[in-house]
Write a protein that holds these residues in place. Structure first.
Motif, PDB file in Angstrom:
ATOM      1  N   ILE A 164       8.667  59.533   7.221  1.00 32.75           N
ATOM      2  CA  ILE A 164       8.690  58.108   6.916  1.00 32.75           C
ATOM      3  C   ILE A 164       7.561  57.814   5.953  1.00 32.75           C
ATOM      4  O   ILE A 164       6.437  58.279   6.132  1.00 32.75           O
ATOM      5  CB  ILE A 164       8.546  57.252   8.190  1.00 32.75           C
ATOM      6  CG1 ILE A 164       9.786  57.390   9.090  1.00 32.75           C
ATOM      7  CG2 ILE A 164       8.351  55.780   7.834  1.00 32.75           C
ATOM      8  CD1 ILE A 164       9.733  56.557  10.355  1.00 32.75           C
ATOM      9  N   GLU A 165       7.865  57.027   4.908  1.00 33.88           N
ATOM     10  CA  GLU A 165       6.852  56.545   3.974  1.00 33.88           C
ATOM     11  C   GLU A 165       6.788  55.023   4.082  1.00 33.88           C
ATOM     12  O   GLU A 165       7.821  54.371   4.198  1.00 33.88           O
ATOM     13  CB  GLU A 165       7.206  56.920   2.537  1.00 33.88           C
ATOM     14  CG  GLU A 165       7.314  58.409   2.278  1.00 33.88           C
ATOM     15  CD  GLU A 165       7.792  58.678   0.863  1.00 33.88           C
ATOM     16  OE1 GLU A 165       6.949  58.712  -0.046  1.00 33.88           O
ATOM     17  OE2 GLU A 165       9.003  58.818   0.680  1.00 33.88           O
ATOM     18  N   MET A 166       5.561  54.476   4.016  1.00 28.86           N
ATOM     19  CA  MET A 166       5.389  53.031   4.126  1.00 28.86           C
ATOM     20  C   MET A 166       4.457  52.534   3.040  1.00 28.86           C
ATOM     21  O   MET A 166       3.453  53.174   2.740  1.00 28.86           O
ATOM     22  CB  MET A 166       4.793  52.659   5.489  1.00 28.86           C
ATOM     23  CG  MET A 166       5.606  53.130   6.665  1.00 28.86           C
ATOM     24  SD  MET A 166       4.730  52.858   8.201  1.00 28.86           S
ATOM     25  CE  MET A 166       5.815  53.696   9.353  1.00 28.86           C
ATOM     26  N   MET A 167       4.782  51.381   2.482  1.00 23.34           N
ATOM     27  CA  MET A 167       3.935  50.742   1.484  1.00 23.34           C
ATOM     28  C   MET A 167       3.777  49.272   1.858  1.00 23.34           C
ATOM     29  O   MET A 167       4.743  48.506   1.835  1.00 23.34           O
ATOM     30  CB  MET A 167       4.572  50.850   0.095  1.00 23.34           C
ATOM     31  CG  MET A 167       4.780  52.255  -0.404  1.00 23.34           C
ATOM     32  SD  MET A 167       3.275  53.009  -1.024  1.00 23.34           S
ATOM     33  CE  MET A 167       3.040  52.125  -2.534  1.00 23.34           C
ATOM     34  N   GLY A 168       2.561  48.888   2.268  1.00 22.99           N
ATOM     35  CA  GLY A 168       2.293  47.486   2.566  1.00 22.99           C
ATOM     36  C   GLY A 168       3.051  46.951   3.763  1.00 22.99           C
ATOM     37  O   GLY A 168       3.368  45.757   3.818  1.00 22.99           O
ATOM     38  N   SER A 169       3.340  47.791   4.749  1.00 22.80           N
ATOM     39  CA  SER A 169       4.135  47.376   5.907  1.00 22.80           C
ATOM     40  C   SER A 169       3.245  46.896   7.053  1.00 22.80           C
ATOM     41  O   SER A 169       2.048  47.155   7.097  1.00 22.80           O
ATOM     42  CB  SER A 169       5.022  48.526   6.378  1.00 22.80           C
ATOM     43  OG  SER A 169       5.900  48.929   5.356  1.00 22.80           O
ATOM     44  N   GLN A 170       3.867  46.201   8.011  1.00 25.35           N
ATOM     45  CA  GLN A 170       3.197  45.744   9.217  1.00 25.35           C
ATOM     46  C   GLN A 170       3.919  46.336  10.418  1.00 25.35           C
ATOM     47  O   GLN A 170       5.043  45.943  10.722  1.00 25.35           O
ATOM     48  CB  GLN A 170       3.197  44.216   9.294  1.00 25.35           C
ATOM     49  CG  GLN A 170       2.495  43.533   8.141  1.00 25.35           C
ATOM     50  CD  GLN A 170       2.614  42.027   8.189  1.00 25.35           C
ATOM     51  OE1 GLN A 170       2.715  41.440   9.265  1.00 25.35           O
ATOM     52  NE2 GLN A 170       2.610  41.397   7.027  1.00 25.35           N
ATOM     53  N   MET A 171       3.263  47.297  11.090  1.00 31.52           N
ATOM     54  CA  MET A 171       3.861  47.976  12.239  1.00 31.52           C
ATOM     55  C   MET A 171       3.044  47.568  13.475  1.00 31.52           C
ATOM     56  O   MET A 171       2.295  48.361  14.042  1.00 31.52           O
ATOM     57  CB  MET A 171       3.836  49.493  12.038  1.00 31.52           C
ATOM     58  CG  MET A 171       4.190  49.946  10.620  1.00 31.52           C
ATOM     59  SD  MET A 171       5.861  49.530  10.129  1.00 31.52           S
ATOM     60  CE  MET A 171       6.793  50.653  11.144  1.00 31.52           C
ATOM     61  N   ASN A 172       3.157  46.316  13.885  1.00 31.03           N
ATOM     62  CA  ASN A 172       2.217  45.719  14.819  1.00 31.03           C
ATOM     63  C   ASN A 172       2.873  45.278  16.127  1.00 31.03           C
ATOM     64  O   ASN A 172       4.090  45.147  16.233  1.00 31.03           O
ATOM     65  CB  ASN A 172       1.548  44.500  14.177  1.00 31.03           C
ATOM     66  CG  ASN A 172       0.774  44.846  12.928  1.00 31.03           C
ATOM     67  OD1 ASN A 172       0.271  45.951  12.798  1.00 31.03           O
ATOM     68  ND2 ASN A 172       0.686  43.894  12.017  1.00 31.03           N
ATOM     69  N   ASN A 173       1.985  45.033  17.133  1.00 31.73           N
ATOM     70  CA  ASN A 173       2.335  44.331  18.378  1.00 31.73           C
ATOM     71  C   ASN A 173       3.497  44.975  19.125  1.00 31.73           C
ATOM     72  O   ASN A 173       4.357  44.287  19.682  1.00 31.73           O
ATOM     73  CB  ASN A 173       2.661  42.859  18.081  1.00 31.73           C
ATOM     74  CG  ASN A 173       1.532  42.156  17.360  1.00 31.73           C
ATOM     75  OD1 ASN A 173       0.368  42.350  17.689  1.00 31.73           O
ATOM     76  ND2 ASN A 173       1.859  41.349  16.371  1.00 31.73           N
ATOM     77  N   SER A 174       3.540  46.303  19.145  1.00 36.51           N
ATOM     78  CA  SER A 174       4.582  46.998  19.905  1.00 36.51           C
ATOM     79  C   SER A 174       4.252  46.964  21.390  1.00 36.51           C
ATOM     80  O   SER A 174       3.090  46.828  21.801  1.00 36.51           O
ATOM     81  CB  SER A 174       4.691  48.448  19.435  1.00 36.51           C
ATOM     82  OG  SER A 174       4.999  48.501  18.056  1.00 36.51           O
ATOM     83  N   ASN A 175       5.289  47.114  22.213  1.00 35.99           N
ATOM     84  CA  ASN A 175       5.056  47.142  23.656  1.00 35.99           C
ATOM     85  C   ASN A 175       4.286  48.390  24.059  1.00 35.99           C
ATOM     86  O   ASN A 175       3.475  48.347  24.990  1.00 35.99           O
ATOM     87  CB  ASN A 175       6.385  47.090  24.403  1.00 35.99           C
ATOM     88  CG  ASN A 175       7.068  45.744  24.241  1.00 35.99           C
ATOM     89  OD1 ASN A 175       6.483  44.814  23.706  1.00 35.99           O
ATOM     90  ND2 ASN A 175       8.308  45.642  24.677  1.00 35.99           N
ATOM     91  N   THR A 176       4.551  49.523  23.378  1.00 32.91           N
ATOM     92  CA  THR A 176       3.793  50.749  23.645  1.00 32.91           C
ATOM     93  C   THR A 176       3.046  51.105  22.363  1.00 32.91           C
ATOM     94  O   THR A 176       2.473  50.243  21.721  1.00 32.91           O
ATOM     95  CB  THR A 176       4.733  51.881  24.094  1.00 32.91           C
ATOM     96  OG1 THR A 176       5.697  52.133  23.072  1.00 32.91           O
ATOM     97  CG2 THR A 176       5.463  51.508  25.375  1.00 32.91           C
ATOM     98  N   THR A 177       3.023  52.379  21.994  1.00 30.11           N
ATOM     99  CA  THR A 177       2.345  52.793  20.767  1.00 30.11           C
ATOM    100  C   THR A 177       3.085  52.278  19.532  1.00 30.11           C
ATOM    101  O   THR A 177       4.318  52.310  19.485  1.00 30.11           O
ATOM    102  CB  THR A 177       2.249  54.324  20.729  1.00 30.11           C
ATOM    103  OG1 THR A 177       1.369  54.746  21.772  1.00 30.11           O
ATOM    104  CG2 THR A 177       1.709  54.813  19.394  1.00 30.11           C
ATOM    105  N   ASN A 178       2.341  51.844  18.523  1.00 23.40           N
ATOM    106  CA  ASN A 178       2.974  51.314  17.307  1.00 23.40           C
ATOM    107  C   ASN A 178       3.728  52.388  16.547  1.00 23.40           C
ATOM    108  O   ASN A 178       4.831  52.162  16.074  1.00 23.40           O
ATOM    109  CB  ASN A 178       1.918  50.672  16.402  1.00 23.40           C
ATOM    110  CG  ASN A 178       1.453  49.325  16.924  1.00 23.40           C
ATOM    111  OD1 ASN A 178       2.254  48.529  17.387  1.00 23.40           O
ATOM    112  ND2 ASN A 178       0.151  49.090  16.881  1.00 23.40           N
TER     113      ASN A 178
END
Length: 633
Positions: free
Chosen positions: A531-545
């Motif tokens: 997976i590649e990410m640019m400027g993403s928000q991977m936040n506030n997950s119930n477990t690990t982000n």
């Protein structure tokens, strides 16, 4: 006291008023401090306080530096030893410590400047200037020397035929240039022409070439690899096929006449479109009523056409089947009025230029929706809503069931402002291409969107939320696996019970400016996937982000913050992670955990603050953690 690992310089931009500038590093002697303004060293006009403090001190200027100038405070320790230990003399700890501190300070200074040099990997690879200019180079001498701008401008280009325009078209291929002269067309672009002595024999030679078909406007798939004779043979074959296909027609082709009783297989023309009578004495006007559907079959549609369901056709399947026998050079549009119950709507005819399905609502039950299948098939779905019987209604990607939109086996499918709810998959591609924009995939089963078996999906401003198959414990926003790939731009996911993004078994996902918050996990990567990410928000997950289980993850300017019950990121099973200017802040456990022979590399200004258990595990960077996990910066 051991020497702390500090950055041995501080720089500031003067504001024209401040006279006090702090240095945040340990100095043994004031002589080890070098002060400069705009790169020019100065030795007077200031005083230094708090020399000898581990946390640093201050430089006080008599006159404030001019606004906008850069003030640099740097620890520069000369590489020589001033202390001489005597035989049988005192060996005081303070003297010895300071001597060793000066040694390490000098090494830190050298290491700082080594990081700024032109470097290459230890074993192989090119030198990397990291986007900085290299100046004051000499002009090249040997073949493998680099060329300076002076050499290019004054020597190389000076010996080259040039034009004042920014660019000029390429010359034709060698096989087209052979035995011809260079000339220029009315736009000043280069072309090749026959010499003045060219004869009919020369022309015949040109037509005989592999590129000859392109000179007579031949309708062949590749005019650059077809001779004129081959093009003529192809035209003859097509004419023969056409003659065979119309051999059973009883009459000629005439304009529509409502007073005529037509014979079976007779063809009529309305505008540029042709229809064939399906039975004798058919006077129903083609595509004017439901009766005409049974009386006439479209043969050739050269005009754009729009029909409605259920006004003209009872179901969408009936309309698609009607046109699936047609050769159409213009788009065919089917408009759905209101809500219809339909399923397994297959488009397989590549002779349709484009089939557009627009508007309305389709009740799918537990079955598939619109399936585009086969190379050359082109389907657009615009502003259609799909409603299924529930997210656990018997879906399975390998048997291709309970899919609202499915592109497969070389087809192309475009979704615009489409909504799917309570289906097992909202959109799916296998060995084909699917794109969607401004679309919502809600309450799916296994996944809102799935690319697998070589399928490619491009999504822009879409959402995939609340996916959950209670029977199998599944639920993903976007899934790429088995060689499938997904590219998301400004997309989002939330409330998915496994993950917002999931790459598995060789799948690939690229996420640009995504918002994937409130899922059980924001993203999950398994073995052989990335997976590649640019400027993403991977936040506030119930477990690990983010979970990386043997796969690879690369992220730039991305957040992995605020995990409610887990970590910002968990890497294991040989996973590889590269984070560039990212953050893993304010998570319930650690910012990052690396174990199980995994590796995490941090670049730029990564932050891992406010995590309840600590910034990372292993507890310090450049250290092997549990089961061989590695984190370095």
């Amino acid at each position: 006291m051991s020497l702390p690992n500090q950055l041995p310089f501080n720089s500031y931009q003067a504001n024209g008023a401040s006279t006090v500038f702090t240095f945040e590093f340990y100095l043994i002697s004031v002589d080890d401090l070098q002060v400069s303004i705009d790169g020019q060293r100065i030795d007077s006009g200031f005083s230094v306080i708090d020399v000898g403090k581990v946390t640093g001190g201050s430089v006080i200027f008599l006159t404030p530096p001019t606004a906008g100038r850069v003030v640099m405070l740097e620890r520069v320790v000369p590489a020589y030893r001033s202390t001489d230990y005597q035989d049988n003399g005192d060996l005081l700890a303070d003297t010895l410590n300071k001597d060793f501190d000066r040694l390490w300070m000098a090494l830190q200074h050298i290491s700082l400047y080594l990081d700024l040099t032109l470097q290459r990997p230890l074993l192989s690879g090119p030198f990397n200037a990291q986007h900085y200019r290299i100046i004051n180079g000499a002009d090249p001498i040997d073949e493998q020397d680099f060329a300076t701008k002076h050499y290019i401008d004054q020597v190389a280009l000076a010996q080259t035929l040039r034009v004042p325009e920014k660019n000029v078209s390429l010359l034709p291929l060698a096989k087209e240039r052979a035995n011809k002269l260079l000339a220029f067309d009315t736009g000043g672009q280069p072309i090749v022409i026959l010499p003045d002595k060219g004869t009919a024999a020369d022309v015949l030679l040109e037509l005989e070439k592999e590129t000859g078909a392109g000179k007579v406007g031949a309708l062949t798939p590749d005019k650059d690899k077809t001779t004129t004779q081959q093009a003529l043979d192809n035209l003859a074959d097509r004419a023969s096929e056409m003659e065979k296909s119309i051999g059973d027609i009883t009459g000629g082709i005439g304009e529509w006449n409502s007073t005529v009783d037509y014979e079976m297989n007779e063809i009529v023309r309305i505008g540029l479109s042709l229809y064939i009578a399906k039975r004798k004495n058919s006077q129903s006007r083609p595509l004017s009523s439901k009766t005409s559907i049974n009386d006439w079959c479209p043969l050739l549609l050269n005009d754009p056409i729009t029909v409605t369901v259920p006004t003209l056709f009872d179901t969408l399947t009936q309309a698609v089947t009607y046109f699936d026998k047609t050769t159409a050079t213009q788009p065919v549009t089917i408009v759905i009025n209101g809500s219809i119950a339909d399923k397994n709507i297959q488009v397989t005819n590549s002779a349709l230029r484009q089939l557009i399905i627009r508007g309305g609502e389709i009740q799918l039950g537990t079955d598939n929706g619109i399936i585009a299948k086969g190379s050359g098939v082109n389907v657009e779905v615009n502003n259609v809503k799909y409603i299924g019987a529930g997210p656990t209604a018997g879906g399975d990607k390998w048997t291709n069931t309970a899919v609202a939109n499915f592109a497969m086996d070389g087809a192309a499918m475009i979704l615009k402002s489409v909504t799917t709810t309570k289906v097992y998959y909202g959109a799916q591609a296998a060995r084909a291409f699917l794109s969607a924009e401004y679309s919502s995939f809600l309450s799916g089963g296994d996944a809102g969107v799935l690319a697998f078996d070589g399928g490619q999906i491009y999504l822009k401003r879409c959402e995939s939320n609340q996916c959950y198959d209670a029977a199998h414990g599944l639920g993903y926003g976007y899934v790429a696996e088995a060689g499938g790939s997904i590219w998301l731009q400004n997309c989002s996911s939330t409330l998915n019970v496994i993950a917002g993004l999931f790459a598995n078994i060789g799948g690939h996902i690229r996420d640009d400016d995504g918002r994937h918050s409130g899922n059980v996990r924001a993203c999950k990567v398994c073995a052989g996937s990335n997976i590649e990410m640019m400027g993403s928000q991977m936040n506030n997950s119930n477990t690990t982000n983010a979970e990386v289980l043997g796969g690879a993850l690369s992220a730039w300017n991305t957040q992995f913050n605020g995990s409610k019950e887990g970590n910002g990121m968990y890497v294991t099973g040989g996973g590889v992670v590269h984070l560039h200017n990212c953050s893993t802040n304010s998570n319930k456990a650690y910012g990052i955990i690396s174990e199980g022979l995994s590796s995490v590399k941090l670049y730029s200004s990564h932050t891992a603050s406010g995590n309840k258990a600590g910034p990372c595990l292993p507890a310090t960077f450049q250290q092997l953690g549990e089961n061989g996990g590695w984190i370095s910066n």
